[in-house]
Structures are given as structure tokens and as C-alpha cells.
Motif scaffolding. Structure first.
Motif, short mmCIF file in Angstrom:
data_model
loop_
_atom_site.label_atom_id
_atom_site.label_comp_id
_atom_site.label_asym_id
_atom_site.label_seq_id
_atom_site.Cartn_x
_atom_site.Cartn_y
_atom_site.Cartn_z
N LYS A 14 0.83 -1.21 0.00
CA LYS A 14 0.00 0.00 0.00
C LYS A 14 0.86 1.26 0.00
CE LYS A 14 -4.06 -2.01 2.27
NZ LYS A 14 -4.92 -1.98 3.47
N GLU A 15 1.95 1.22 0.73
CA GLU A 15 2.86 2.37 0.75
C GLU A 15 3.43 2.63 -0.64
OE1 GLU A 15 5.87 1.55 3.61
OE2 GLU A 15 4.51 1.64 5.34
N LEU A 16 3.83 1.55 -1.33
CA LEU A 16 4.41 1.70 -2.67
C LEU A 16 3.36 2.21 -3.67
CD1 LEU A 16 6.57 -1.56 -2.89
CD2 LEU A 16 7.41 0.80 -2.65
N VAL A 17 2.14 1.70 -3.58
CA VAL A 17 1.08 2.15 -4.48
C VAL A 17 0.83 3.64 -4.28
CG1 VAL A 17 -1.37 1.96 -5.01
CG2 VAL A 17 -0.01 -0.11 -4.70
N GLU A 18 0.74 4.07 -3.04
CA GLU A 18 0.50 5.49 -2.77
C GLU A 18 1.68 6.34 -3.25
OE1 GLU A 18 -1.25 8.88 -1.86
OE2 GLU A 18 -2.25 6.94 -1.58
N LYS A 19 2.89 5.85 -3.07
CA LYS A 19 4.07 6.61 -3.49
C LYS A 19 4.09 6.84 -4.99
CE LYS A 19 9.14 6.18 -3.70
NZ LYS A 19 10.31 5.35 -3.29
N TYR A 20 3.78 5.81 -5.78
CA TYR A 20 3.94 5.92 -7.22
C TYR A 20 2.67 6.41 -7.94
CZ TYR A 20 8.43 3.60 -6.68
OH TYR A 20 9.71 3.30 -6.31
N PHE A 21 1.51 6.01 -7.45
CA PHE A 21 0.27 6.37 -8.15
C PHE A 21 -0.49 7.52 -7.50
CE2 PHE A 21 1.06 2.06 -9.63
CZ PHE A 21 0.70 2.13 -10.97
N GLY A 22 -0.26 7.75 -6.20
CA GLY A 22 -0.98 8.79 -5.49
C GLY A 22 -0.85 10.18 -6.11
N PRO A 23 0.34 10.59 -6.59
CA PRO A 23 0.50 11.95 -7.13
C PRO A 23 -0.18 12.19 -8.49
CG PRO A 23 2.61 11.06 -6.36
CD PRO A 23 1.65 9.92 -6.41
N ILE A 24 -0.63 11.14 -9.16
CA ILE A 24 -1.23 11.33 -10.49
C ILE A 24 -2.62 11.94 -10.31
CG2 ILE A 24 -1.97 10.17 -12.61
CD1 ILE A 24 0.03 7.94 -11.94
N PRO A 25 -2.90 13.05 -10.97
CA PRO A 25 -4.19 13.73 -10.75
C PRO A 25 -5.36 12.97 -11.34
CG PRO A 25 -2.93 14.84 -12.46
CD PRO A 25 -2.02 13.81 -11.87
N LYS A 26 -6.49 13.12 -10.68
CA LYS A 26 -7.73 12.53 -11.16
C LYS A 26 -8.20 13.24 -12.42
CE LYS A 26 -12.37 11.36 -9.42
NZ LYS A 26 -13.25 11.40 -8.21
#
Length: 534
Positions: free
Chosen positions: A269-281
Motif C-alpha cells: 500500500k505504501e508503494l502504491v501510494e508513493k507511485y500512483f498517489g500523485p497522479i491527478p484525477k
């Protein structure tokens, strides 16, 4: 006591071992059951059979699951985690919920074309470096496919390389347009056009699916055209179309990321948030999801000439969407008709009469509507019309009477075993989780999928054939060998029988109708991909 025939014993063993096979294939465990209470002693004079029944342990159904956890990032990306520590590998499977059904008019084939562009590089991944990174990491599976309903990308790597794959996938989701240019686009368009020539235009019978699809679904229907695209639309595509397609459909809120295998869920979950979290909706994309059976209300016949050696006959129907009522029953019907040498059509056409080389049947399940298809490739000089009559005779038998118990049990055992063992590899399991999620909304749908086949009775199969495979709402393609014709096929004639209501009106004597009355026309009930470079 009646002795069980050896073939029946084998079949019963196969069915009784099925739950154990599911458990073994998926690395799961059975729930523990308490031992049954001791049987009461039989009363004096009680029959021996009653004593044996009292002593027999109770049996119960075993529920088997693929354990999943589903959650959503703030930008709308769906994430599904499936933990399986048996093998130190991890499968990453990313579905964008866009396929050829969602292409704007004049852009047929663009979803598949865009799939190719996605592999050429992004902001932080150089040209043609995507696969090189994966090869260095020891990836065992890596590719992408496009269908009418979705585009998927998948990689299976050693568990310690999960971060690399998430970085690669997130970089092209968020920053593809920082790299893609006219040169990349032009080269991949040429690759797709060559793929169409190789797999369709220059392949024996290659254009028959295109003729069938156009006849099954009306112009403007999301399934009217093939996923590969038309040469005209591919030629007309421009780089600006790539940018518009990316901004519309390749947004995190139109994607589902499945991560399956040897994972620590908290760390993942940490890795998913790190790499995909910053991509805007992005804005809500205009994807088509409502079932649509089209308007097939007659029998259509396609007469096709092809420079091939063997005649071929194909029947197609529009059938219920995947997981809708009737879908599982038609899977079972296809097995009764054409799975194995004892199946009805194989035995009749290939073994007994020896007029066919092979025969196949299948329910091709999709999101908006499915198609059920029977195809027989005949021996040289044999008549497609004769084969058509024989196939119809077998279908009529199923419309009038259910399959035998042996046929039904064999079909069910075959389908369930295929379903179970298709889940053995974590790569396929991750893709199935995504498939379940898109079509049912439940990534853990597997036990419900199994239950569909377990509860379908022989009478249900008869009902499905009678109601969903009618003689008067289908498309028949008859391919006749013709030297000098295109190898892929040339449509020379298409005819349509009168609509059922029209035939009935023509046969019946004229009657006075109330003013404004109209005959009711019943619509048919509403009804998966080419890999990149292949």
C-alpha cells in the motif's frame, strides 16, 4: 447393492475431488469440520441399510475463495490486493476500462493502437526501455492486450522487484505524453497495420469474423467493428488523437490495479501510494457499460468466397452478457455440443459421417452482449448446407429434450476443472480478479462463478438453447472455396429471412385490427484479445 460402472466411478471421483483441486490449485485451505457425533446403535430388527446410513458421515459443501482486499486512492484508482506467499513472485495487472467499444466514430482500432504506444517510453523511461527494465529484473510475463471492453497491461516479476513495476506503470499512466511524439506514433501505427494484414487480411478465413460482427450488430453499435481497426481509420489517425485519447481514458479513475502474489500488504500500500498517489484525477470518461443486444431480429446468411481448400460453416447468435442469466448455461451447452470426441457435433460430423475436419462451439462472453458461435471446417468437397442441416438437427434435439445426465455431468466437470486450473498461475489469477471486478464489481467473485456452473441443471441447458439460440435470430456464414478469391474471404451475398412477425402475418388470414394497433416484436435477450505484436 448395484455395482458402479467403471466410467461412472471415474466421473464421480472427478466431481468429488473438484473442491480439493480448487484448494490445491489456489493454495487455500479447507475449513475444519468437527467430527460427526457417533451413530446411534440400530434397533433390533432394523435393516442393515438403515444402520449403514446412520453411520455414514454427513457431507457438506465446501466454500473456496480467492481472498482479496479492495480500496480506492483519492484520485479514483481502484486497487485490489491478493496475497499468496507460496512462490516468491508478484503479478501486477492493470486494467484501463476502455476498449474498442468506447472509440469515437472514425477512430476504430485506436484503443489497440494506443496500447502499442504505451510500451514505447514515458517521461522517465526511455524509448524501448520498458521491456529492457523488466528483462533485467527477471520478469516471466510481460505484455498488454486490447479487447472490445478493456485494455490490460501485466507483468510478473520476483517479489523484490515490485517497486520497479509500479514505477514503470505509474510513469506511463501519469507522464506518457512527455515522451510520445510523432515518430513513436507513426512507427506503432505501421506495426498495427502490419498486424492486421498478417492476422486478418492475409490469413485463411481471416475476414470472416469482420463480416459476422457487422451482421450481428448494427452500424453504430459498440461491437459492430473489430478491435484491430479498419485501414481507413488507422490511416486517418493523428498524434493529436493520441493526446486526446490519453487525457480522456488513461486516467487513474478509469483504471483498476491488481497486485497478487508474495506481498506484504502494508508495504505494498505504501508503494502504491508513493507511485500512483500523485497522479491527478481526470474527468469521468465516456465509457459504455450498459448492456446492448443490438437489433438482430431475423436470420441472416452470408455467402463468402475464399481461396482456401476447405469449406466452412459458422453460426452466430447474440447472447446474454458475461455473468448474466444464461451465460453459464451456454458455456455448458458448448461443451455438450463440441468438447471432446464424444460430444454431439464432433461425433456426428467428424467421427460418424466424416464430413468435417473439426468442429468448435463457444460462448464468447463480453460486457455489453456476448456471442455464441458454432464453426465446422469441412473436408474437401463436402457441402456446407449439409453440415448446416446436421447442426440444426442436433440443436433441435436440445431444444426439445435436455442433455443426458452423463453429458451434463461431463460438461460441468470439464468447465469447472478448466476454471480451477486456469487460476493456478498467479499471473492468470490477477487477470481474472480484474475481469471479475469490471464485469461484476466484485474482485472476489470466483466462488460465485463456480456456483453458476454447479447449480445449472440439464433442464436449464435445454431452456437456454430453446430461448437464446433460436433458428430465426442468428447469422450463418457459408465459406465456399474459390480459386482467385482473397484468402481471407470475400463477401459476395448477404440475405435476410423475413422477420418472425412478418412471416406470421403473411401466413395468417387477414383480420381487422383496432385502429393504431401494432404487432409486438420481441427483441432478443441481451447477450473477451490480441496481444501486442501478435
Amino acid at each position: 447393492m448395484r455395482a458402479t460402472h467403471p466410467s461412472e466411478r471415474r466421473r464421480l471421483r472427478a466431481l468429488s475431488c473438484l473442491s480439493s483441486a480448487i484448494v490445491a490449485a489456489l493454495g487455500l485451505t479447507l475449513p475444519a469440520y468437527a467430527a460427526p457425533p457417533p451413530a446411534a446403535a440400530p434397533q433390533p430388527g432394523a435393516p442393515a441399510a438403515a444402520a449403514q446410513a446412520a453411520a455414514a458421515p454427513a457431507t457438506g459443501s465446501v466454500s473456496v475463495m480467492i481472498p482479496v482486499e479492495k480500496y480506492t486512492l483519492e484520485n479514483g484508482l481502484e486497487v485490489v490486493l491478493h496475497e499468496d506467499r507460496r512462490t516468491p513472485v508478484v503479478a501486477v495487472n492493470l486494467w484501463y476500462h476502455v476498449g474498442s467499444k468506447d472509440e469515437p466514430k472514425g477512430k476504430n482500432g485506436f484503443a489497440h493502437l494506443f496500447e502499442h504506444v504505451m510500451f514505447q517510453g514515458s517521461k522517465h523511461v526511455g524509448e524501448d526501455m520498458f521491456f529492457k527494465y523488466l528483462e533485467r529484473a527477471g520478469a516471466s510475463d510481460r505484455n498488454g492486450t486490447t479487447s472490445t471492453d478493456r485494455t490490460n497491461y501485466f507483468e510478473t516479476v520476483p517479489a523484490n522487484e515490485l517497486a520497479l513495476v509500479l514505477w514503470l506503470e505509474s510513469d506511463r499512466m501519469g507522464w506518457l505524453l512527455d515522451h510520445a511524439n510523432d515518430e513513436t506514433f507513426t512507427s506503432q501505427r505501421s506495426v498495427v497495420k502490419n498486424e492486421r494484414r498478417q492476422n486478418y487480411e492475409n490469413a485463411p478465413y481471416g475476414l470472416v469474423p469482420q463480416f459476422l460482427r457487422a451482421a450481428l450488430f448494427p452500424e453504430g453499435h459498440p461491437y459492430h467493428l473489430l478491435t484491430i481497426g479498419t485501414p481507413e481509420d488507422l490511416d486517418a489517425a493523428q498524434m493529436e488523437d493520441v493526446r486526446a485519447f490519453f487525457r480522456t481514458f488513461y486516467v487513474p479513475n478509469n483504471a483498476t490495479l491488481v497486485i497478487a502474489g508474495d506481498i506484504d500488504r502494508a508495504r505494498t500500500k505504501e508503494l502504491v501510494e508513493k507511485y500512483f498517489g500523485p497522479i491527478p484525477k481526470g474527468a469521468a470518461p465516456p465509457v459504455v457499460s450498459k448492456p446492448d443486444p443490438g437489433d438482430l431480429a431475423t436470420e441472416k446468411r452470408l455467402e463468402i468466397e475464399a481461396d482456401v481448400e476447405l469449406p466452412r460453416v459458422t453460426m452466430s447468435w447474440v447472447t446474454p452478457p458475461g455473468f448474466a442469466p444464461g451465460d453459464a448455461e451456454l458455456d455448458l451447452v458448448s461443451n455438450v455440443l463440441a468438447s471432446g470426441k464424444t460430444s454431439r457435433l464432433y461425433k456426428k460430423l467428424v467421427y460418424d459421417l466424416q464430413i468435417a475436419q473439426d468442429v468448435h462451439a463457444g460462448q464468447q462472453s463480453s460486457q455489453l452482449a456476448s456471442t455464441f458461435q458454432i464453426t465446422a471446417t469441412l473436408k474437401k468437397g463436402k457441402s456446407p448446407e449439409q453440415a448446416l442441416r446436421l447442426i440444426d438437427a442436433e440443436l433441435d434435439r436440445l431444444r426439445k429434450a435436455p442433455p443426458t445426465r452423463d453429458e451434463h455431468e461431463r460438461a460441468r466437470a470439464k468447465l469447472l476443472s478448466d476454471l480451477v486450473f486456469s487460476m493456478e498461475r498467479v499471473t492468470a489469477r490477477a487477470n481474472a480478479i480484474n475481469y471479475y471486478n469490471q464485469l461484476t464489481g466484485d474482485p472476489g467473485y470466483f466462488p460465485k462463478d463456480v456456483a453458476r456452473y454447479e447449480r445449472a441443471t440439464a433442464a436449464d441447458l435445454q431452456k437456454a438453447v430453446a430461448g437464446l439460440l433460436p433458428r430465426d435470430r442468428r447469422v450463418i456464414a457459408l465459406v465456399t472455396p474459390k480459386p482467385g478469391a482473397p484468402k481471407a474471404g470475400r463477401l459476395v451475398k448477404q440475405t435476410a429471412a423475413p422477420a418472425p412477425a412478418a412471416r406470421k402475418a403473411a401466413a395468417a388470414p387477414a383480420v381487422d385490427e383496432p385502429a393504431g394497433a401494432k404487432p409486438a416484436i420481441e427483441k432478443p435477450a441481451a447477450g473477451a484479445a490480441a496481444p501486442k505484436g501478435g
